[in-house]
Design a protein around this motif. Structure first.
Motif, PDB file in Angstrom:
ATOM      1  N   ARG A 144      -8.860 -17.736   5.501  1.00 28.96           N
ATOM      2  CA  ARG A 144      -9.801 -17.051   6.404  1.00 28.96           C
ATOM      3  C   ARG A 144      -9.574 -17.475   7.854  1.00 28.96           C
ATOM      4  O   ARG A 144      -9.693 -16.660   8.770  1.00 28.96           O
ATOM      5  CB  ARG A 144     -11.233 -17.331   5.970  1.00 28.96           C
ATOM      6  CG  ARG A 144     -11.629 -16.650   4.671  1.00 28.96           C
ATOM      7  CD  ARG A 144     -12.900 -17.227   4.071  1.00 28.96           C
ATOM      8  NE  ARG A 144     -14.048 -17.154   4.985  1.00 28.96           N
ATOM      9  CZ  ARG A 144     -15.226 -17.723   4.740  1.00 28.96           C
ATOM     10  NH1 ARG A 144     -15.413 -18.416   3.617  1.00 28.96           N
ATOM     11  NH2 ARG A 144     -16.211 -17.606   5.605  1.00 28.96           N
ATOM     12  N   ALA A 191      -9.486 -11.537   5.961  1.00 31.12           N
ATOM     13  CA  ALA A 191     -10.801 -11.285   5.394  1.00 31.12           C
ATOM     14  C   ALA A 191     -10.781 -11.653   3.920  1.00 31.12           C
ATOM     15  O   ALA A 191      -9.760 -11.514   3.243  1.00 31.12           O
ATOM     16  CB  ALA A 191     -11.182  -9.824   5.561  1.00 31.12           C
ATOM     17  N   ILE A 208      -7.006  -9.058   9.346  1.00 29.41           N
ATOM     18  CA  ILE A 208      -7.984  -8.420  10.215  1.00 29.41           C
ATOM     19  C   ILE A 208      -7.474  -8.501  11.646  1.00 29.41           C
ATOM     20  O   ILE A 208      -6.556  -9.265  11.960  1.00 29.41           O
ATOM     21  CB  ILE A 208      -9.385  -9.074  10.099  1.00 29.41           C
ATOM     22  CG1 ILE A 208      -9.303 -10.576  10.397  1.00 29.41           C
ATOM     23  CG2 ILE A 208      -9.976  -8.821   8.731  1.00 29.41           C
ATOM     24  CD1 ILE A 208     -10.648 -11.284  10.378  1.00 29.41           C
ATOM     25  N   SER A 209      -8.079  -7.680  12.527  1.00 31.07           N
ATOM     26  CA  SER A 209      -7.625  -7.617  13.911  1.00 31.07           C
ATOM     27  C   SER A 209      -8.674  -8.100  14.906  1.00 31.07           C
ATOM     28  O   SER A 209      -8.404  -8.141  16.113  1.00 31.07           O
ATOM     29  CB  SER A 209      -7.208  -6.181  14.265  1.00 31.07           C
ATOM     30  OG  SER A 209      -6.092  -5.788  13.490  1.00 31.07           O
ATOM     31  N   ASN A 232      -4.794  -2.963   9.256  1.00 27.90           N
ATOM     32  CA  ASN A 232      -5.259  -4.161   8.542  1.00 27.90           C
ATOM     33  C   ASN A 232      -4.955  -4.084   7.043  1.00 27.90           C
ATOM     34  O   ASN A 232      -5.697  -4.634   6.225  1.00 27.90           O
ATOM     35  CB  ASN A 232      -6.761  -4.378   8.769  1.00 27.90           C
ATOM     36  CG  ASN A 232      -7.095  -4.590  10.226  1.00 27.90           C
ATOM     37  OD1 ASN A 232      -6.393  -5.299  10.943  1.00 27.90           O
ATOM     38  ND2 ASN A 232      -8.160  -3.943  10.693  1.00 27.90           N
TER      39      ASN A 232
END
Length: 310
Positions: A92, A97, A111-112, A302
């Motif tokens: 994480r 995510a 994730i971005s 993503n």
């Protein structure tokens, strides 16, 4: 009395507030890691540069202090489908995510924005090194005749090392891994076709920067560019033609499944991997093998890769 370098305890916990010590404990946040290395005081030194009536050193001032740490974690699930692994907080903090489907699966994907951070403690025989606001990158490696691993590299805000007794570390949540083999790694496909594979590495490719400004200091993930490398047994070009695919900037799906029983199955999926120029063919035990290179690309965003534990 001499301090023993091998006596180490590694702890990690997701931060509620960026850069604020999450105070991980040995009872709840211990990590079963290997090949731990730390650069405890990275940064720069400002030369004061005074003009003086004599020759000699004028001293320096250290600034932009931060720490770096690398280590490896065995790639194994929690042992229970739908229960996150103990190493989940580390992934994480690498811009991923975590999605939990109760009693079914745990899935990780890039994730971005909204990146989490971790507090990481390393105690080496009574000296505590703490990284605050730590973020990093990782590599998944699944090789034949080897334990699958996740290689982590973290950068964190610097804190001065302090004396602290080694905590008692509970690593009972970590499960025994399975060595990569035909039996333990039942699926490896490129474009839906199974291949004989020697090694596999998916590099998350996070670009991590230590950002020091007046009013704000942080470790930021500013970009990413995943890469995938594998070495497979060469096949007829009618089965797989990596040269034509690379010429035409073709994309394929790559999938790897490792593990046999519920709670210990890991599936790495790269649905849209652009084939890049292959490396030179190599000989292994008299057999021709191909080193192949891929650039995982987003489909809708993503989704360059997923790691699903079932």
């Amino acid at each position: 009395m001499s301090l023993r370098f091998r006596k180490k305890v590694l702890l990690a916990k997701i931060e509620t507030t960026y850069g604020t010590d999450a105070t991980p404990t040995g009872a709840a946040n211990a990590m079963l890691a290997s090949n731990i290395s730390i650069q405890p005081m990275e940064g720069s030194d400002a030369e004061r540069g005074h003009d003086q009536p004599f020759l000699g050193n004028d001293g320096t001032i250290p600034y932009d202090l931060h720490s770096r740490m690398t280590f490896q974690i065995e790639l194994a699930g929690s042992g229970t489908a739908g229960t996150a692994p103990a190493w989940g907080p580390l992934l994480r903090a690498c811009g991923a995510a975590e999605t939990i489907a109760a009693s079914t699966s745990v899935t990780y994907n890039p994730i971005s924005d909204g990146f989490e951070s971790a507090t990481i403690y390393l105690n080496i025989d009574g000296t505590l090194y703490a990284l605050l606001g730590a973020r990093g990158t990782a590599t998944f490696r699944v090789n034949a005749s080897a334990i699958p691993i996740i290689e982590f590299e973290f950068t964190g805000l610097w804190t001065k090392p302090v004396a602290q007794a080694l905590p008692t570390a509970d690593v009972s949540a970590f499960q025994k891994p399975l060595v990569g083999s035909a039996a333990n790694t039942p699926t490896f496909t490129i474009d839906g076709t199974g291949h004989v594979m020697r090694n596999f590495a998916l590099m998350l490719g996070n670009e991590v920067e230590a950002r020091f400004l007046i009013g704000a200091e942080a470790i930021e993930i500013i970009d990413r560019a995943e890469t995938l490398e594998t070495q497979i047994e060469a096949v007829a070009l009618s089965t797989l033609d990596p040269f034509a695919l690379a010429r035409d900037q073709g994309t394929v799906a790559v999938s790897l499944v490792h593990g046999k029983t519920a709670g210990s199955i890991a599936t790495i999926a790269v649905p849209n991997a652009q084939v890049q120029r292959p490396g030179s063919p190599v000989e292994a035990q008299g057999i021709k093998e191909w080193p192949l290179n891929f650039a995982p690309k987003p489909v809708t965003g993503n989704d360059q890769w997923t790691l699903t534990l079932t």
